[in-house]
Design a protein around this motif. Structure first.
Motif, PDB file in Angstrom:
ATOM      1  N   PRO A 169      -0.405  -4.435   8.689  1.00 30.43           N
ATOM      2  CA  PRO A 169       0.449  -4.422   9.727  1.00 30.43           C
ATOM      3  C   PRO A 169       1.504  -3.074   9.332  1.00 30.43           C
ATOM      4  O   PRO A 169       1.971  -2.948   8.126  1.00 30.43           O
ATOM      5  N   CYS A 170       1.897  -2.434  10.267  1.00 37.37           N
ATOM      6  CA  CYS A 170       2.504  -1.142  10.351  1.00 37.37           C
ATOM      7  C   CYS A 170       4.157  -1.500   9.442  1.00 37.37           C
ATOM      8  O   CYS A 170       4.364  -1.065   8.367  1.00 37.37           O
ATOM      9  N   CYS A 171       4.759  -2.247  10.035  1.00 42.27           N
ATOM     10  CA  CYS A 171       6.287  -2.408   9.670  1.00 42.27           C
ATOM     11  C   CYS A 171       6.267  -3.465   8.404  1.00 42.27           C
ATOM     12  O   CYS A 171       6.749  -2.955   7.361  1.00 42.27           O
ATOM     13  N   PRO A 172       6.099  -4.708   8.441  1.00 42.16           N
ATOM     14  CA  PRO A 172       6.679  -5.481   7.339  1.00 42.16           C
ATOM     15  C   PRO A 172       5.855  -5.445   6.287  1.00 42.16           C
ATOM     16  O   PRO A 172       6.461  -5.352   5.120  1.00 42.16           O
ATOM     17  N   THR A 173       4.557  -5.535   6.093  1.00 40.57           N
ATOM     18  CA  THR A 173       3.737  -5.281   4.969  1.00 40.57           C
ATOM     19  C   THR A 173       4.128  -3.943   4.571  1.00 40.57           C
ATOM     20  O   THR A 173       4.046  -3.753   3.088  1.00 40.57           O
ATOM     21  N   ALA A 174       3.835  -2.870   5.124  1.00 40.04           N
ATOM     22  CA  ALA A 174       3.750  -1.487   4.618  1.00 40.04           C
ATOM     23  C   ALA A 174       5.368  -1.240   3.943  1.00 40.04           C
ATOM     24  O   ALA A 174       5.522  -0.564   3.175  1.00 40.04           O
ATOM     25  N   VAL A 175       6.310  -1.654   4.534  1.00 40.88           N
ATOM     26  CA  VAL A 175       7.739  -1.421   4.354  1.00 40.88           C
ATOM     27  C   VAL A 175       7.929  -2.118   2.869  1.00 40.88           C
ATOM     28  O   VAL A 175       8.684  -1.490   2.224  1.00 40.88           O
ATOM     29  N   PHE A 176       7.933  -3.324   2.998  1.00 44.56           N
ATOM     30  CA  PHE A 176       8.333  -4.335   1.981  1.00 44.56           C
ATOM     31  C   PHE A 176       7.244  -4.819   1.005  1.00 44.56           C
ATOM     32  O   PHE A 176       7.613  -4.946  -0.029  1.00 44.56           O
ATOM     33  N   CYS A 177       6.048  -4.319   1.180  1.00 46.18           N
ATOM     34  CA  CYS A 177       5.005  -4.586   0.273  1.00 46.18           C
ATOM     35  C   CYS A 177       3.973  -3.599   0.176  1.00 46.18           C
ATOM     36  O   CYS A 177       2.792  -3.532  -0.147  1.00 46.18           O
ATOM     37  N   GLY A 178       4.582  -2.104   0.294  1.00 50.82           N
ATOM     38  CA  GLY A 178       3.597  -1.168   0.259  1.00 50.82           C
ATOM     39  C   GLY A 178       2.900  -0.846  -1.019  1.00 50.82           C
ATOM     40  O   GLY A 178       1.688  -0.580  -0.940  1.00 50.82           O
ATOM     41  N   SER A 179       3.516  -0.925  -2.114  1.00 50.30           N
ATOM     42  CA  SER A 179       2.710  -0.821  -3.439  1.00 50.30           C
ATOM     43  C   SER A 179       2.033  -1.996  -3.573  1.00 50.30           C
ATOM     44  O   SER A 179       0.671  -1.677  -4.230  1.00 50.30           O
ATOM     45  N   CYS A 180       2.169  -3.302  -3.138  1.00 48.61           N
ATOM     46  CA  CYS A 180       1.195  -4.451  -3.266  1.00 48.61           C
ATOM     47  C   CYS A 180       0.167  -4.191  -2.447  1.00 48.61           C
ATOM     48  O   CYS A 180      -1.162  -4.429  -2.871  1.00 48.61           O
ATOM     49  N   ALA A 181       0.047  -3.496  -1.355  1.00 57.37           N
ATOM     50  CA  ALA A 181      -0.925  -3.063  -0.125  1.00 57.37           C
ATOM     51  C   ALA A 181      -1.957  -2.059  -1.065  1.00 57.37           C
ATOM     52  O   ALA A 181      -3.122  -2.225  -0.778  1.00 57.37           O
ATOM     53  N   ALA A 182      -1.367  -1.261  -1.547  1.00 57.64           N
ATOM     54  CA  ALA A 182      -2.065  -0.115  -2.159  1.00 57.64           C
ATOM     55  C   ALA A 182      -2.724  -0.737  -3.600  1.00 57.64           C
ATOM     56  O   ALA A 182      -4.067  -0.124  -3.542  1.00 57.64           O
ATOM     57  N   CYS A 183      -2.035  -1.722  -4.130  1.00 59.22           N
ATOM     58  CA  CYS A 183      -2.763  -2.116  -5.223  1.00 59.22           C
ATOM     59  C   CYS A 183      -3.912  -2.884  -4.772  1.00 59.22           C
ATOM     60  O   CYS A 183      -5.257  -2.914  -5.472  1.00 59.22           O
ATOM     61  N   ARG A 184      -3.751  -3.768  -3.890  1.00 59.94           N
ATOM     62  CA  ARG A 184      -4.971  -4.650  -3.191  1.00 59.94           C
ATOM     63  C   ARG A 184      -6.078  -3.961  -3.028  1.00 59.94           C
ATOM     64  O   ARG A 184      -6.960  -4.036  -3.247  1.00 59.94           O
ATOM     65  N   LEU A 185      -5.796  -2.603  -1.992  1.00 57.84           N
ATOM     66  CA  LEU A 185      -6.850  -1.655  -1.726  1.00 57.84           C
ATOM     67  C   LEU A 185      -7.641  -1.133  -3.003  1.00 57.84           C
ATOM     68  O   LEU A 185      -8.913  -1.145  -2.917  1.00 57.84           O
TER      69      LEU A 185
END
Length: 145
Positions: free
Chosen positions: A90-106
């Motif tokens: 999701p654009c706002c909450p996950t990318a802004v507050f957990c961007g590095s976590c989302a990149a690591c998960r990918l």
């Protein structure tokens, strides 16, 4: 022999970063670099171009971080779709507050799917629709009475 079945959702947890500590440290200290590597690993672009685009967004006064994370979220979603993952960040909450976590998960997901023998889909090629042909007015012949 057991086979792994992948769905269109992530099989990795967003906060499972410590499952691979090296990726966790890389993503935390250089999120744009990890996003760029993931996009390149998925065959959806070049690492340096993606990382550069995200880094340039950081330079925008006041809202640079938010722009950078929005770009990172877009790049993450594009790379994930190459492996059939439609569970978008999701654009706002996950990318802004957990961007590095989302990149690591990918990146963990890409490694897991690649080790299982899955290959990314080739990048989509966008083609322009042909221009509409002008309608040539037809002469209407009315018989004389």
């Amino acid at each position: 022999m057991a086979t792994t079945v992948f769905t269109n959702l992530y099989s990795e947890n967003l906060f499972g970063c410590f499952d691979d500590f090296g990726i966790c440290v890389y993503g935390y200290f250089c999120t744009p670099c990890l996003v760029g590597q993931s996009v390149q690993d998925a065959g959806q672009g070049k690492c340096d171009e993606v990382a550069y685009t995200i880094c340039v967004c950081y330079l925008v006064p006041y809202c640079g971080y938010f722009l950078a994370m929005q770009r990172a979220g877009e790049a993450i979603n594009k790379a994930a779709r190459a492996y059939g993952i439609t569970d978008d960040v999701p654009c706002c909450p996950t990318a802004v507050f957990c961007g590095s976590c989302a990149a690591c998960r990918l990146q963990r997901e890409i490694i897991k799917r690649r080790n299982a023998g899955l290959q990314p889909a080739p990048p989509a090629v966008m083609m322009a629709a042909p221009a509409a042909q002008m309608m040539i007015p037809q002469q209407v012949v009315v018989p004389k009475a």
